[in-house]
Motif scaffolding. Structure first.
Motif, PDB file in Angstrom:
ATOM      1  N   CYS A 150      25.543  15.310  25.746  1.00  0.00           N
ATOM      2  CA  CYS A 150      24.429  15.064  25.351  1.00  0.00           C
ATOM      3  C   CYS A 150      23.575  16.205  25.236  1.00  0.00           C
ATOM      4  O   CYS A 150      22.948  17.218  26.169  1.00  0.00           O
ATOM      5  CB  CYS A 150      23.307  13.964  26.330  1.00  0.00           C
ATOM      6  N   CYS A 170      18.924  17.593  12.670  1.00  0.00           N
ATOM      7  CA  CYS A 170      18.690  16.821  13.894  1.00  0.00           C
ATOM      8  C   CYS A 170      19.722  15.789  14.116  1.00  0.00           C
ATOM      9  O   CYS A 170      19.868  14.965  13.171  1.00  0.00           O
ATOM     10  CB  CYS A 170      17.349  16.467  13.811  1.00  0.00           C
ATOM     11  N   TYR A 171      20.124  15.711  15.327  1.00  0.00           N
ATOM     12  CA  TYR A 171      21.345  14.475  15.543  1.00  0.00           C
ATOM     13  C   TYR A 171      22.375  14.712  15.247  1.00  0.00           C
ATOM     14  O   TYR A 171      22.840  15.278  14.219  1.00  0.00           O
ATOM     15  CB  TYR A 171      20.747  13.041  15.187  1.00  0.00           C
ATOM     16  N   TYR A 172      23.343  14.424  16.229  1.00  0.00           N
ATOM     17  CA  TYR A 172      24.958  14.593  16.053  1.00  0.00           C
ATOM     18  C   TYR A 172      25.411  15.975  16.384  1.00  0.00           C
ATOM     19  O   TYR A 172      26.462  16.347  15.992  1.00  0.00           O
ATOM     20  CB  TYR A 172      25.447  13.926  14.951  1.00  0.00           C
ATOM     21  N   ILE A 206      11.998   7.517  17.080  1.00  0.00           N
ATOM     22  CA  ILE A 206      13.262   6.950  17.095  1.00  0.00           C
ATOM     23  C   ILE A 206      13.234   5.653  15.933  1.00  0.00           C
ATOM     24  O   ILE A 206      12.095   4.907  16.608  1.00  0.00           O
ATOM     25  CB  ILE A 206      13.809   6.461  18.398  1.00  0.00           C
ATOM     26  N   PHE A 211      14.784   9.471  11.161  1.00  0.00           N
ATOM     27  CA  PHE A 211      15.635   9.223  12.195  1.00  0.00           C
ATOM     28  C   PHE A 211      17.133   8.638  11.617  1.00  0.00           C
ATOM     29  O   PHE A 211      18.152   9.035  11.872  1.00  0.00           O
ATOM     30  CB  PHE A 211      15.311   8.502  13.361  1.00  0.00           C
ATOM     31  N   TRP A 214      18.819  11.191   9.007  1.00  0.00           N
ATOM     32  CA  TRP A 214      19.809  11.869   9.759  1.00  0.00           C
ATOM     33  C   TRP A 214      20.857  11.410  10.671  1.00  0.00           C
ATOM     34  O   TRP A 214      22.150  11.912  10.370  1.00  0.00           O
ATOM     35  CB  TRP A 214      18.860  12.805  10.716  1.00  0.00           C
ATOM     36  N   ASN A 215      20.537  10.273  11.319  1.00  0.00           N
ATOM     37  CA  ASN A 215      21.562   9.614  12.193  1.00  0.00           C
ATOM     38  C   ASN A 215      22.898   9.179  11.290  1.00  0.00           C
ATOM     39  O   ASN A 215      23.952   9.638  11.739  1.00  0.00           O
ATOM     40  CB  ASN A 215      20.937   8.586  12.873  1.00  0.00           C
ATOM     41  N   ARG A 219      26.624  11.185  11.357  1.00  0.00           N
ATOM     42  CA  ARG A 219      27.588  10.345  11.563  1.00  0.00           C
ATOM     43  C   ARG A 219      28.832  10.300  10.789  1.00  0.00           C
ATOM     44  O   ARG A 219      29.986  10.832  10.963  1.00  0.00           O
ATOM     45  CB  ARG A 219      27.294   8.911  11.669  1.00  0.00           C
TER      46      ARG A 219
END
Length: 294
Positions: A150, A170-172, A206, A211, A214-215, A219
């Motif tokens: 993480c 941001c993220y991943y 969140i 969010f 980007w998420n 992915r």
């Protein structure tokens, strides 16, 4: 003792939390360098950083001209130490956090990265690392072993970290880096004893439209980079098919990731910038079978 680790703290509008994070780093029992990357904060963060008492601690502040996101800020740093730590500005590591993380990597030469135990303010465990879901999402793992680390509080061998994909924003960025490590034959370990209190989502809301954009985008980018080709394109096709069906369905949840406009933006960004796959096909298939259960 010379510092073996460079701790990279990324902040954006972190005026109310960066001082506490730096105080927790100053209390570490192991020497280290600290680089704070300020993503062009406009809330007074720069003034807080300028006023921090960092006497006796090796702290460098780098202010970016624009918000490059977590991934972009990490990509802007090239550590020269043996290890590189990623730490959120809303994270408060226990004094022995870094010592336990360094010791864990020293004890396991096959491990390319270590993931700390992130705990909520009430003491419950939020994450020990990242697990892969059957559809390729990176999700919080609360038990070991873990697929990946993480990025909220992790320690990486600098020589094996590779390039952080700045385009992720941001993220991943942690999940794709863990994928690359495993495709190269390295392990990622959890270090439950290394505790870090984490105010999850302090920088990004969140469940917000940003969010979900980007998420979902990241992915799919990660799968196209790292997963078996058939798996990756099946997930892209499923995402596109659900997007096409949403206007015809009743009872669609009122959440941003079910909004057709946002999903079309995801597809557009994915298809405009198709990433080049990494790792051999056999390795991608083996990692997917072991960690996604498929």
């Amino acid at each position: 003792m010379d510092a073996r680790t460079t701790v990279v703290v990324v902040t954006w509008r972190g005026r109310d939390r960066i001082a506490a994070c730096l105080a927790a780093l100053a209390a570490q029992t192991r020497p280290h360098r600290t680089i704070v990357v300020d993503n062009a904060s406009d809330d007074g963060t720069a003034e807080v950083l300028a006023g921090q008492d960092v006497a006796g601690h090796d702290v460098e502040v780098r202010r970016l001209p624009a918000n490059a996101g977590y991934a972009g800020a990490l990509a802007a740093v090239r550590a020269e130490t043996e290890f590189t730590a990623w730490l959120n500005d809303d994270a408060l590591p226990a004094p022995d956090w870094l010592a336990r993380m360094e010791d864990a990597l020293d004890a396991d030469p096959r491990a390319a990265a270590a993931s700390a135990r992130l705990v909520r303010p009430d003491g419950t465990t939020q994450s020990l690392g990242v697990r892969l879901t059957p559809d390729g999402h990176g999700a919080d793992a609360t038990a070991a072993p873990v697929f990946g680390f993480c990025g909220g509080a992790a320690l990486l061998r600098t020589s094996l970290a590779g390039e952080v994909p700045a385009e992720y924003f941001c993220y991943y960025e942690d999940t794709v880096t863990s994928w690359r490590m495993r495709l190269a034959g390295w392990d990622v370990i959890a270090v439950p004893e290394a505790r870090v209190e984490h105010a999850h989502g302090a920088s990004t809301a969140i469940g917000s439209p940003a969010f979900h954009l980007w998420n979902e985008r990241n992915r799919l980018w990660t799968l196209l980079r790292c997963a078996p080709r058939a798996v990756a394109w099946r997930q892209v096709a499923r995402f596109a098919a659900l997007t096409a069906m949403l206007p015809l369905r009743r009872g669609v949840p009122d959440a941003p990731n079910f909004r057709v406009g946002l999903r079309l933006r995801v597809l557009g960004q994915v298809l405009r910038r198709l990433p080049r796959p990494v790792g051999a096909r056999a390795a991608r298939a083996a990692v997917w079978r072991e960690w996604a259960g498929a």
